[in-house]
Design a protein around this motif. Structure first.
Motif, PDB file in Angstrom:
ATOM      1  N   VAL A  95      11.252   4.183  18.520  1.00 31.96           N
ATOM      2  CA  VAL A  95       9.862   3.713  18.474  1.00 31.96           C
ATOM      3  C   VAL A  95       9.232   3.823  19.858  1.00 31.96           C
ATOM      4  N   LEU A  96       9.947   3.406  20.887  1.00 27.49           N
ATOM      5  CA  LEU A  96       9.414   3.487  22.245  1.00 27.49           C
ATOM      6  C   LEU A  96       9.173   4.934  22.664  1.00 27.49           C
ATOM      7  N   TYR A  97      10.087   5.812  22.326  1.00 25.67           N
ATOM      8  CA  TYR A  97       9.926   7.214  22.697  1.00 25.67           C
ATOM      9  C   TYR A  97       8.714   7.831  22.004  1.00 25.67           C
ATOM     10  N   PHE A  98       8.621   7.630  20.697  1.00 26.91           N
ATOM     11  CA  PHE A  98       7.523   8.235  19.949  1.00 26.91           C
ATOM     12  C   PHE A  98       6.170   7.574  20.254  1.00 26.91           C
ATOM     13  N   ALA A  99       6.203   6.369  20.838  1.00 24.47           N
ATOM     14  CA  ALA A  99       4.974   5.712  21.276  1.00 24.47           C
ATOM     15  C   ALA A  99       4.565   6.184  22.674  1.00 24.47           C
ATOM     16  N   GLY A 100       5.402   6.986  23.297  1.00 28.70           N
ATOM     17  CA  GLY A 100       5.076   7.530  24.610  1.00 28.70           C
ATOM     18  C   GLY A 100       5.513   6.673  25.780  1.00 28.70           C
ATOM     19  N   SER A 101       6.315   5.650  25.518  1.00 25.63           N
ATOM     20  CA  SER A 101       6.783   4.768  26.579  1.00 25.63           C
ATOM     21  C   SER A 101       8.083   5.314  27.180  1.00 25.63           C
ATOM     22  N   GLY A 102       8.199   5.184  28.467  1.00 25.38           N
ATOM     23  CA  GLY A 102       9.423   5.592  29.136  1.00 25.38           C
ATOM     24  C   GLY A 102      10.540   4.561  29.017  1.00 25.38           C
ATOM     25  N   MET A 103      10.233   3.421  28.406  1.00 25.63           N
ATOM     26  CA  MET A 103      11.234   2.344  28.270  1.00 25.63           C
ATOM     27  C   MET A 103      12.321   2.668  27.252  1.00 25.63           C
ATOM     28  N   TRP A 104      12.191   3.766  26.516  1.00 26.88           N
ATOM     29  CA  TRP A 104      13.224   4.154  25.547  1.00 26.88           C
ATOM     30  C   TRP A 104      14.563   4.357  26.240  1.00 26.88           C
ATOM     31  N   VAL A 105      14.518   4.606  27.538  1.00 30.66           N
ATOM     32  CA  VAL A 105      15.738   4.863  28.301  1.00 30.66           C
ATOM     33  C   VAL A 105      16.623   3.610  28.358  1.00 30.66           C
TER      34      VAL A 105
END
Length: 140
Positions: A95-105
């Protein structure tokens, strides 16, 4: 709480699951993030339906049994809890990645470390935390 309603999990098959999770998390950190949804599926199947229904786990168990490296059998309850956490963390990362957030890491890095511990040392952090939680609850 032990789960006796489910078949036990082979220890080395669980370690192979950890290796697969580790590899997918490592590849995700190397910008192959499209593999993370596979962890969502694996976490859901192993965590909510059971390891005996997960195709990768069944394949690992079959191959390891044929090779004679199946290892001991472990109770499925703690491993199912760990798989539910895999489902949650990989869902958050996607969800974080597809929302454009770098927090997916962050969740992917946690999965990388925890799956490495399972694969390399057969130490399941989620299993340990679950056992500690039930011990603390029974004392109060």
């Amino acid at each position: 709480m032990l789960r006796f309603d489910l078949p036990p999990v082979l220890a080395n098959a669980a370690r192979a699951d950890g290796l697969l999770t580790f590899l997918i998390a490592a590849l995700a950190l190397l910008n192959v993030v499209w593999l993370v949804p596979l962890l969502i599926v694996q976490g859901f199947v192993r965590g909510f339906i059971g390891h005996q229904r997960c195709p990768s786990h069944r394949l690992f168990a079959l191959l390891l049994q044929k090779a004679g490296f199946a290892g001991k059998k472990e109770n499925a309850g703690a491993k199912m809890f760990a798989s539910k956490l895999l489902f949650i963390a990989s869902s958050m990362a996607s969800v974080l990645y597809f929302a454009g957030s770098g927090m997916w890491v962050v969740p992917v890095s946690v999965l990388l470390v925890f799956s490495f511990l399972e694969w390399a040392f057969s130490f399941c952090v989620a299993c340990w935390a679950r056992t500690a939680w039930y011990r603390l609850r029974s004392q109060g």
